[in-house]
Design a protein around this motif. Structure first.
Motif, PDB file in Angstrom:
ATOM      1  N   SER A   1      -8.173   2.035   0.346  1.00  0.00           N
ATOM      2  CA  SER A   1      -8.873  -0.170   0.670  1.00  0.00           C
ATOM      3  C   SER A   1      -9.509   0.079  -1.014  1.00  0.00           C
ATOM      4  O   SER A   1      -9.730  -1.286  -1.718  1.00  0.00           O
ATOM      5  CB  SER A   1     -10.032  -0.258   1.639  1.00  0.00           C
ATOM      6  N   LYS A   2      -9.585   0.974  -1.831  1.00  0.00           N
ATOM      7  CA  LYS A   2      -9.900   0.606  -2.906  1.00  0.00           C
ATOM      8  C   LYS A   2      -8.540   0.879  -4.456  1.00  0.00           C
ATOM      9  O   LYS A   2      -8.801   1.047  -5.511  1.00  0.00           O
ATOM     10  CB  LYS A   2     -10.639   1.488  -3.905  1.00  0.00           C
ATOM     11  N   LEU A   3      -7.091   0.803  -3.869  1.00  0.00           N
ATOM     12  CA  LEU A   3      -6.090   0.352  -4.235  1.00  0.00           C
ATOM     13  C   LEU A   3      -6.475   2.827  -4.979  1.00  0.00           C
ATOM     14  O   LEU A   3      -5.659   2.250  -5.801  1.00  0.00           O
ATOM     15  CB  LEU A   3      -6.076  -0.331  -5.486  1.00  0.00           C
ATOM     16  N   GLN A   4      -6.360   3.606  -4.458  1.00  0.00           N
ATOM     17  CA  GLN A   4      -6.398   5.327  -5.477  1.00  0.00           C
ATOM     18  C   GLN A   4      -5.668   5.799  -4.019  1.00  0.00           C
ATOM     19  O   GLN A   4      -6.007   4.859  -2.835  1.00  0.00           O
ATOM     20  CB  GLN A   4      -8.063   5.114  -5.068  1.00  0.00           C
ATOM     21  N   ILE A   5      -4.650   6.727  -4.557  1.00  0.00           N
ATOM     22  CA  ILE A   5      -3.979   7.029  -3.826  1.00  0.00           C
ATOM     23  C   ILE A   5      -4.319   8.477  -2.355  1.00  0.00           C
ATOM     24  O   ILE A   5      -5.262   8.830  -3.100  1.00  0.00           O
ATOM     25  CB  ILE A   5      -2.745   7.665  -4.782  1.00  0.00           C
ATOM     26  N   GLU A   6      -3.962   8.324  -1.571  1.00  0.00           N
ATOM     27  CA  GLU A   6      -4.950   8.935  -0.863  1.00  0.00           C
ATOM     28  C   GLU A   6      -3.080   9.973   0.109  1.00  0.00           C
ATOM     29  O   GLU A   6      -2.476   9.092   0.555  1.00  0.00           O
ATOM     30  CB  GLU A   6      -5.711   8.419  -0.217  1.00  0.00           C
ATOM     31  N   PRO A   7      -3.480  10.710   0.646  1.00  0.00           N
ATOM     32  CA  PRO A   7      -2.620  11.609   2.046  1.00  0.00           C
ATOM     33  C   PRO A   7      -2.565  10.523   2.800  1.00  0.00           C
ATOM     34  O   PRO A   7      -2.780   9.609   3.490  1.00  0.00           O
ATOM     35  CB  PRO A   7      -3.360  12.623   1.892  1.00  0.00           C
TER      36      PRO A   7
ATOM     37  N   PRO B   1       5.001  -0.311  -6.884  1.00  0.00           N
ATOM     38  CA  PRO B   1       4.503   0.379  -6.065  1.00  0.00           C
ATOM     39  C   PRO B   1       3.297   1.126  -7.496  1.00  0.00           C
ATOM     40  O   PRO B   1       1.971   1.550  -7.028  1.00  0.00           O
ATOM     41  CB  PRO B   1       4.515   1.378  -5.168  1.00  0.00           C
ATOM     42  N   MET B   2       4.022   1.406  -8.819  1.00  0.00           N
ATOM     43  CA  MET B   2       3.326   1.752  -9.768  1.00  0.00           C
ATOM     44  C   MET B   2       1.555   1.961 -10.326  1.00  0.00           C
ATOM     45  O   MET B   2       0.498   2.322 -10.513  1.00  0.00           O
ATOM     46  CB  MET B   2       3.943   2.336 -10.845  1.00  0.00           C
ATOM     47  N   ILE B   3       1.144   0.239  -9.763  1.00  0.00           N
ATOM     48  CA  ILE B   3       0.299  -0.272 -10.385  1.00  0.00           C
ATOM     49  C   ILE B   3      -0.653   0.499 -11.746  1.00  0.00           C
ATOM     50  O   ILE B   3      -1.151   1.021 -12.315  1.00  0.00           O
ATOM     51  CB  ILE B   3      -0.726  -0.015  -9.058  1.00  0.00           C
ATOM     52  N   ASP B   4       1.828   0.164 -12.523  1.00  0.00           N
ATOM     53  CA  ASP B   4       1.616   0.680 -13.946  1.00  0.00           C
ATOM     54  C   ASP B   4       2.086  -0.178 -15.054  1.00  0.00           C
ATOM     55  O   ASP B   4       3.199  -0.290 -13.999  1.00  0.00           O
ATOM     56  CB  ASP B   4       1.830   2.066 -14.227  1.00  0.00           C
ATOM     57  N   SER B   5       2.249  -0.693 -15.925  1.00  0.00           N
ATOM     58  CA  SER B   5       3.312  -0.969 -16.948  1.00  0.00           C
ATOM     59  C   SER B   5       4.070  -0.388 -17.056  1.00  0.00           C
ATOM     60  O   SER B   5       5.644  -1.429 -17.386  1.00  0.00           O
ATOM     61  CB  SER B   5       2.874  -1.614 -17.825  1.00  0.00           C
ATOM     62  N   TYR B   6       4.223   1.226 -16.313  1.00  0.00           N
ATOM     63  CA  TYR B   6       5.364   1.585 -16.838  1.00  0.00           C
ATOM     64  C   TYR B   6       7.025   1.302 -15.387  1.00  0.00           C
ATOM     65  O   TYR B   6       7.738   0.651 -15.862  1.00  0.00           O
ATOM     66  CB  TYR B   6       5.546   3.270 -16.400  1.00  0.00           C
TER      67      TYR B   6
ATOM     68  N   LEU C   1      -6.222  -7.456  -0.785  1.00  0.00           N
ATOM     69  CA  LEU C   1      -6.532  -6.352  -2.221  1.00  0.00           C
ATOM     70  C   LEU C   1      -5.655  -7.432  -3.346  1.00  0.00           C
ATOM     71  O   LEU C   1      -4.885  -7.694  -3.225  1.00  0.00           O
ATOM     72  CB  LEU C   1      -6.261  -4.807  -2.105  1.00  0.00           C
ATOM     73  N   SER C   2      -5.661  -6.722  -4.587  1.00  0.00           N
ATOM     74  CA  SER C   2      -5.217  -7.628  -5.401  1.00  0.00           C
ATOM     75  C   SER C   2      -3.435  -7.844  -5.527  1.00  0.00           C
ATOM     76  O   SER C   2      -2.973  -7.871  -6.140  1.00  0.00           O
ATOM     77  CB  SER C   2      -5.949  -7.010  -6.838  1.00  0.00           C
ATOM     78  N   ASP C   3      -3.055  -6.245  -4.756  1.00  0.00           N
ATOM     79  CA  ASP C   3      -1.551  -6.159  -4.469  1.00  0.00           C
ATOM     80  C   ASP C   3      -1.155  -7.218  -3.443  1.00  0.00           C
ATOM     81  O   ASP C   3       0.254  -7.940  -3.482  1.00  0.00           O
ATOM     82  CB  ASP C   3      -1.721  -4.539  -4.188  1.00  0.00           C
ATOM     83  N   ASN C   4      -1.957  -8.104  -3.109  1.00  0.00           N
ATOM     84  CA  ASN C   4      -1.210  -9.075  -2.186  1.00  0.00           C
ATOM     85  C   ASN C   4      -0.415  -8.413  -0.994  1.00  0.00           C
ATOM     86  O   ASN C   4       0.114  -9.967  -0.390  1.00  0.00           O
ATOM     87  CB  ASN C   4      -1.059  -9.711  -2.855  1.00  0.00           C
TER      88      ASN C   4
END
Length: 525
Positions: A63-69, A424-429, A511-514
């Motif tokens: 729920s905070k856009l952090q990776i979890e199992p 899904p990266m949430i990274d500019s890469y 969340l901001s990922d819509n």
């Protein structure tokens, strides 16, 4: 009763039927349908977000856009090229089959197939192997730092189901390649697939045997696409639908004024920009011997002709964030220098066109969708008029996503719209390796215009093998700045997101990922 009948009549006139409310049933009305039941069939964020209710990955965002199992309980890096994943035991597919390592191997093989449209979501994947029934090793290019981010949207299939239904090969919406997985599904997720009528209705029901703790109280989801903004609003106000993840911007004040409705709005991660085809000859133009868009002066002229502030105020109701960047400030790799736009200057645009040898402008195809991004049709109409004012002659080609994306994929356009949320990266890469990098192996999957630059490719390649986060992000920022200097793209804005819920909804997580996550939604009881 009269209000319900009026909305129902409006829906019927629009070719939409919405079932009456039932306890525990969430009636969801997006603007458009998903493209397939196969999550590997196209890199479409909305489709992937819907199918996340049925399929799951080894890991997921919390729920905070952090990776979890998720389907993997834990993992470790064995060596610079190998990650080991320990799988969750006791997980069942919707048809009752057990989840094991064989399913992970089959899924990774399918998604990384050269014909898979989603292979770009695993840009550094090399191979995978089974250690035992609940342990898998994944080999990537050396020191690749973003594998977990990538895996959040790699949905895991049941190997036996794929084999039985001859669905081991990937499907491809853009190329018209279909298969059993196009219209059927069998995942491990919180909801089971029940039925589907494309562009009309898709139904899911709760999975009572889901391995995770149930936080929602939704028993059934009925998703009915409603293209018409007016019909969606009427259905919300009348109580015909409970939720839309695409509330029309122009109707937000009206929706907010309704006592039974709630509007949730925020800035999305997605940046909307224009891409310019760089093939040697224009696709559709009265310039027949070459492609004017290969000239940087022409690209800059198109940029200078766009009044982004007017688009923000008029078309986007003041809710978008005008930008000169391909990534939002929330995305790692963003730097403030990226936000410097070329000025709105029609006279300079005319001057640049004349210097490039086109004092009278030229014609070109302008490919846009009418069911994809927020107010995309209105954006394209406004920009077409702006380009016409400097002597250009855009031939606006509007159509639904599935039709237009096939044209993009085939390079059948000169200029077109693209939106990228770096998921899904949430990274500019993400945008760098999939959109900006030249087409090489798993890179450049969405480089529809064939643009390329050796310096940019080298920066991206180096970033993809750099573990140190600060060093990697600095390389990515340099690549994005280089793309700006070449005017490879024309950024417009980070688009707003607006959801609306009816009286039957107690809470939803935005969340901001819509991405709607209805396994966390609570309905009133």
């Amino acid at each position: 009763m009269m209000a319900w009948r009026s909305a129902a009549l409006a829906a019927l006139l629009a070719g939409v039927f919405i079932a009456p409310a039932e306890a525990g049933t969430l009636r969801w009305a997006p603007q458009r349908d998903i493209v397939s039941m196969d999550p590997y069939s196209f890199g479409d964020t909305f489709t992937l977000s819907v199918l996340n209710h049925v399929y799951e990955g080894l890991v997921r965002y919390d729920s905070k856009l952090q990776i979890e199992p998720a389907l993997a309980e834990s993992w470790e890096v064995v060596n610079p090229t190998t990650w080991r994943f320990h799988l969750r035991k006791g997980v069942k597919y919707h048809d009752g089959a057990d989840f094991t390592a064989d399913d992970v191997l089959a899924s990774l093989k399918r998604v990384s197939d050269p014909n898979s449209p989603l292979r770009g979501n695993l840009p550094s994947y090399v191979s995978s192997s089974k250690v035992d029934d609940y342990t898998v090793d994944i080999v990537v290019t050396e020191n690749y730092p973003l594998l977990l981010n990538d895996l959040t949207n790699i949905h895991i299939f049941d190997q036996g189901w794929l084999v039985t239904n001859k669905a081991e090969a990937p499907t491809d919406v853009a190329k018209g390649v279909e298969g059993y997985a196009t219209s059927h599904a069998n995942g491990t997720g919180p909801f089971k697939f029940v039925s589907r009528k494309p562009d009309a209705e898709t139904v899911f029901e709760v999975n009572p045997d889901w391995w995770d703790k149930r936080q929602h109280n939704v028993d059934r989801i009925v998703m009915t696409p409603i293209t018409s903004a007016a019909t969606r609003v009427a259905a919300l106000i009348s109580g015909e639908i409970d939720f839309t993840n695409q509330a029309p911007l122009q109707d937000i004040p009206r929706l907010e004024a309704s006592p039974d409705l709630k509007v949730l709005s925020n800035s999305e991660l997605r940046t909307i920009f224009f891409v310019m085809n760089q093939t040697p000859k224009a696709f559709e133009s009265d310039v027949t011997d070459k492609n004017p868009l290969q000239d940087i002066k022409v690209r800059q002229a198109l940029y200078h002709a766009i009044d982004a502030d007017a688009i923000q105020k008029v078309v986007m109701a003041g809710l978008s964030r005008t930008t000169g960047s391909l990534v939002s400030p929330s995305i790692p790799g963003y730097v403030p220098e990226l936000d410097k736009r070329l000025s709105y200057d029609p006279e300079l645009a005319k001057k640049l066109l004349a210097e490039a040898g086109y004092p009278d402008g030229f014609s070109f195809s302008f490919l846009c969708r009418n069911t994809e991004f927020v107010n995309e049709e209105q954006i394209c109409q406004a920009v077409s008029a702006m380009w016409a004012r400097v002597g250009l002659r855009p031939n606006l080609n509007l159509g639904p996503t599935t039709i237009q994306d096939a044209k993009f994929d085939a390079g059948q356009f000169d200029v077109g719209t693209l939106g990228w949320a770096n998921e899904p990266m949430i990274d500019s890469y993400s945008i760098l390796v999939q959109v900006v990098h030249s087409k090489t192996g798993n890179a450049g999957v969405f480089n529809w215009g064939g643009w390329k630059d050796a310096e940019i490719d080298a920066l991206i390649d180096k970033a993809g093998a750099t573990v140190d986060r600060d060093e990697r992000l600095a390389l990515q920022a340099k690549a994005l700045l280089r793309a700006n200097e070449l005017s490879m793209f024309i950024p417009v804005h980070q688009q707003p997101m607006a959801w609306a819920t009816g009286a039957n909804i107690e809470s939803v997580l935005q969340l901001s990922d819509n991405k709607p996550r209805h396994w966390l939604t609570r309905m009133t009881e």
